[in-house]
Design a protein around this motif. Sequence first.
Motif, PDB file in Angstrom:
ATOM      1  N   LEU A 115       0.866  -1.173   0.000  1.00  0.00           N
ATOM      2  CA  LEU A 115       0.000   0.000   0.000  1.00  0.00           C
ATOM      3  C   LEU A 115       0.903   1.222   0.000  1.00  0.00           C
ATOM      4  CD1 LEU A 115      -3.108   0.425   0.200  1.00  0.00           C
ATOM      5  CD2 LEU A 115      -2.832   0.623   2.668  1.00  0.00           C
ATOM      6  N   ALA A 116       0.425   2.327  -0.556  1.00  0.00           N
ATOM      7  CA  ALA A 116       1.218   3.560  -0.492  1.00  0.00           C
ATOM      8  C   ALA A 116       1.368   3.986   0.962  1.00  0.00           C
ATOM      9  CB  ALA A 116       0.558   4.661  -1.311  1.00  0.00           C
ATOM     10  N   SER A 117       0.243   4.140   1.672  1.00  0.00           N
ATOM     11  CA  SER A 117       0.255   4.562   3.072  1.00  0.00           C
ATOM     12  C   SER A 117      -1.007   4.065   3.756  1.00  0.00           C
ATOM     13  CB  SER A 117       0.333   6.087   3.171  1.00  0.00           C
ATOM     14  OG  SER A 117      -0.050   6.531   4.453  1.00  0.00           O
ATOM     15  N   SER A 152       9.160  10.689   5.564  1.00  0.00           N
ATOM     16  CA  SER A 152       8.744   9.360   5.126  1.00  0.00           C
ATOM     17  C   SER A 152       9.103   8.350   6.207  1.00  0.00           C
ATOM     18  CB  SER A 152       9.430   8.981   3.813  1.00  0.00           C
ATOM     19  OG  SER A 152      10.836   8.931   3.985  1.00  0.00           O
ATOM     20  N   PHE A 153       8.425   7.207   6.174  1.00  0.00           N
ATOM     21  CA  PHE A 153       8.721   6.139   7.130  1.00  0.00           C
ATOM     22  C   PHE A 153       9.129   4.903   6.336  1.00  0.00           C
ATOM     23  CE2 PHE A 153       7.861   2.547   9.888  1.00  0.00           C
ATOM     24  CZ  PHE A 153       8.321   2.985  11.122  1.00  0.00           C
ATOM     25  N   THR A 173       9.107  -7.514   6.647  1.00  0.00           N
ATOM     26  CA  THR A 173       9.825  -7.531   7.922  1.00  0.00           C
ATOM     27  C   THR A 173       9.198  -6.627   8.982  1.00  0.00           C
ATOM     28  OG1 THR A 173      11.327  -5.793   7.154  1.00  0.00           O
ATOM     29  CG2 THR A 173      12.022  -8.086   6.836  1.00  0.00           C
ATOM     30  N   GLY A 174       8.110  -5.941   8.631  1.00  0.00           N
ATOM     31  CA  GLY A 174       7.507  -5.018   9.585  1.00  0.00           C
ATOM     32  C   GLY A 174       6.000  -5.128   9.650  1.00  0.00           C
ATOM     33  N   ILE A 175       5.435  -4.387  10.591  1.00  0.00           N
ATOM     34  CA  ILE A 175       3.986  -4.245  10.734  1.00  0.00           C
ATOM     35  C   ILE A 175       3.673  -2.774  10.505  1.00  0.00           C
ATOM     36  CG2 ILE A 175       2.010  -4.381  12.303  1.00  0.00           C
ATOM     37  CD1 ILE A 175       3.607  -6.506  13.879  1.00  0.00           C
ATOM     38  N   TYR A 176       2.893  -2.472   9.487  1.00  0.00           N
ATOM     39  CA  TYR A 176       2.521  -1.100   9.166  1.00  0.00           C
ATOM     40  C   TYR A 176       0.998  -1.039   9.271  1.00  0.00           C
ATOM     41  CZ  TYR A 176       7.079  -2.092   7.265  1.00  0.00           C
ATOM     42  OH  TYR A 176       8.364  -2.550   7.131  1.00  0.00           O
ATOM     43  N   MET A 177       0.511  -0.436  10.344  1.00  0.00           N
ATOM     44  CA  MET A 177      -0.889  -0.554  10.735  1.00  0.00           C
ATOM     45  C   MET A 177      -1.509   0.810  10.991  1.00  0.00           C
ATOM     46  SD  MET A 177      -2.294  -2.120  14.384  1.00  0.00           S
ATOM     47  CE  MET A 177      -1.521  -3.711  14.118  1.00  0.00           C
ATOM     48  N   SER A 178      -2.757   0.989  10.564  1.00  0.00           N
ATOM     49  CA  SER A 178      -3.513   2.196  10.888  1.00  0.00           C
ATOM     50  C   SER A 178      -4.901   1.791  11.366  1.00  0.00           C
ATOM     51  CB  SER A 178      -3.627   3.129   9.680  1.00  0.00           C
ATOM     52  OG  SER A 178      -2.364   3.661   9.349  1.00  0.00           O
ATOM     53  N   LEU A 179      -5.311   2.420  12.459  1.00  0.00           N
ATOM     54  CA  LEU A 179      -6.546   2.078  13.150  1.00  0.00           C
ATOM     55  C   LEU A 179      -7.446   3.304  13.208  1.00  0.00           C
ATOM     56  CD1 LEU A 179      -8.255   0.296  15.122  1.00  0.00           C
ATOM     57  CD2 LEU A 179      -6.678   0.968  16.924  1.00  0.00           C
ATOM     58  N   LEU A 180      -8.712   3.142  12.816  1.00  0.00           N
ATOM     59  CA  LEU A 180      -9.679   4.236  12.843  1.00  0.00           C
ATOM     60  C   LEU A 180     -10.392   4.271  14.190  1.00  0.00           C
ATOM     61  CD1 LEU A 180     -11.352   6.509  11.589  1.00  0.00           C
ATOM     62  CD2 LEU A 180     -12.823   4.754  10.548  1.00  0.00           C
ATOM     63  N   LEU A 181     -10.360   5.452  14.826  1.00  0.00           N
ATOM     64  CA  LEU A 181     -11.007   5.642  16.123  1.00  0.00           C
ATOM     65  C   LEU A 181     -12.022   6.775  16.017  1.00  0.00           C
ATOM     66  CD1 LEU A 181      -7.758   5.520  18.274  1.00  0.00           C
ATOM     67  CD2 LEU A 181      -9.388   3.641  17.945  1.00  0.00           C
ATOM     68  N   ARG A 182     -13.168   6.587  16.654  1.00  0.00           N
ATOM     69  CA  ARG A 182     -14.191   7.638  16.697  1.00  0.00           C
ATOM     70  C   ARG A 182     -14.632   7.847  18.152  1.00  0.00           C
ATOM     71  NH1 ARG A 182     -16.032   9.116  11.705  1.00  0.00           N
ATOM     72  NH2 ARG A 182     -15.722   7.686   9.952  1.00  0.00           N
ATOM     73  N   ASP A 190       4.914   4.627   0.358  1.00  0.00           N
ATOM     74  CA  ASP A 190       4.946   6.045   0.714  1.00  0.00           C
ATOM     75  C   ASP A 190       4.539   6.212   2.177  1.00  0.00           C
ATOM     76  OD1 ASP A 190       5.211   8.815   0.420  1.00  0.00           O
ATOM     77  OD2 ASP A 190       3.151   9.071  -0.296  1.00  0.00           O
ATOM     78  N   GLY A 191       5.213   5.439   3.057  1.00  0.00           N
ATOM     79  CA  GLY A 191       4.894   5.481   4.476  1.00  0.00           C
ATOM     80  C   GLY A 191       5.121   6.867   5.053  1.00  0.00           C
ATOM     81  N   LYS A 192       4.225   7.290   5.951  1.00  0.00           N
ATOM     82  CA  LYS A 192       4.283   8.652   6.471  1.00  0.00           C
ATOM     83  C   LYS A 192       4.834   8.694   7.892  1.00  0.00           C
ATOM     84  CE  LYS A 192       0.438  10.236   3.621  1.00  0.00           C
ATOM     85  NZ  LYS A 192       1.356  10.903   2.693  1.00  0.00           N
TER      86      LYS A 192
END
Length: 324
Positions: A90-92, A126-127, A133-142, A118-120
């Motif tokens: 994924l890009a980001s 950039s990240f 070899t990694g975990i790149y995770m984003s979680l939606l919170l409301r 295109d990690g942020k």
Amino acid sequence: METKEKLLDLFENNRGVYLSGQDIAERLSISRAAVWKAVKSLRSEGYSIEAVRNKGYSLAVETDILSAQGIQKYLKPVCQGMELEVLPALASTNTMVREKAAAGAPEGYTVIANNQTDGKGRRGRSFYSPSGTGIYMSLLLRPRQYASKQAVKLTTMAAVAVCEAIEAVSGKKAQIKWVNDIYVAGKKVCGILTEASFGLEDGFLEYAVLGIGINVSLPMGGFPEELKNVAGAVFCEAQNDGKNHLAAEFLNRFMTYYAMSPEICCADSYRSRSLVIGREIQVIFSDGSKKAIALDVDEDCRLMVKYEDGKTERLSSGEISVKF
């Protein structure tokens, strides 16, 4: 759920156990031919699936590939109802989840990538997010009725949860470089980026996207020249189901803290893992930096610093540097 996903779920919950083709076919209500086709597809994605005559198929214990099925088997009830989407690349992840949030995706929607192109990072950086070899995770919170002061604590909760997850899975001590970097043995192994949208009328948080990037094992060939003296990994090499286990441990711990009142910001746990308290640091501003001593972390998880001129300040955001 497709046949391949159903089969992966069955394999993940029976790692190292041989299941006959007939048994799998009956459990999944599919044909033997469909079983073979799904096994072939999973193998093409890198899964090590052993086949032994008169015993059947088995997912090798040492397999270390991120998957929703692999993560879910470790999740606790506090994570019930979360939607996990694991993608090869994924890009980001933060960008994708922000787009989903704007389109009305529910709280708990989580995207995890094996690779980001295109990690942020913070402040437009950039990240580095190499494949596998990694975990790149984003979680939606409301969260309800979170003001900006409380929203900052989401990063605090995440930092403590990452440390606890690393310690549970690896047995290694993890520390926090204020405000959002996690270190193991003097090297950065994780970065946290929280992005938020606030209502213009009431000033409360509409949603937050919590981004976590963890270097689980060392990338092939090592880190790029500009990172090799700073970046590290939780493990030197891939572990048996290490990424799925670590991702789940983080989610279990973070969601436990998130379910509490935002006034409980894990300040004591955050403070006890501080990498900077008592040390000389540089507080970085847009037009330069100032030398200071990091005195403490207060109950709102602000960094208390004392400058060379004797003035003190409580930093609620920003950036610091420290020599190790």
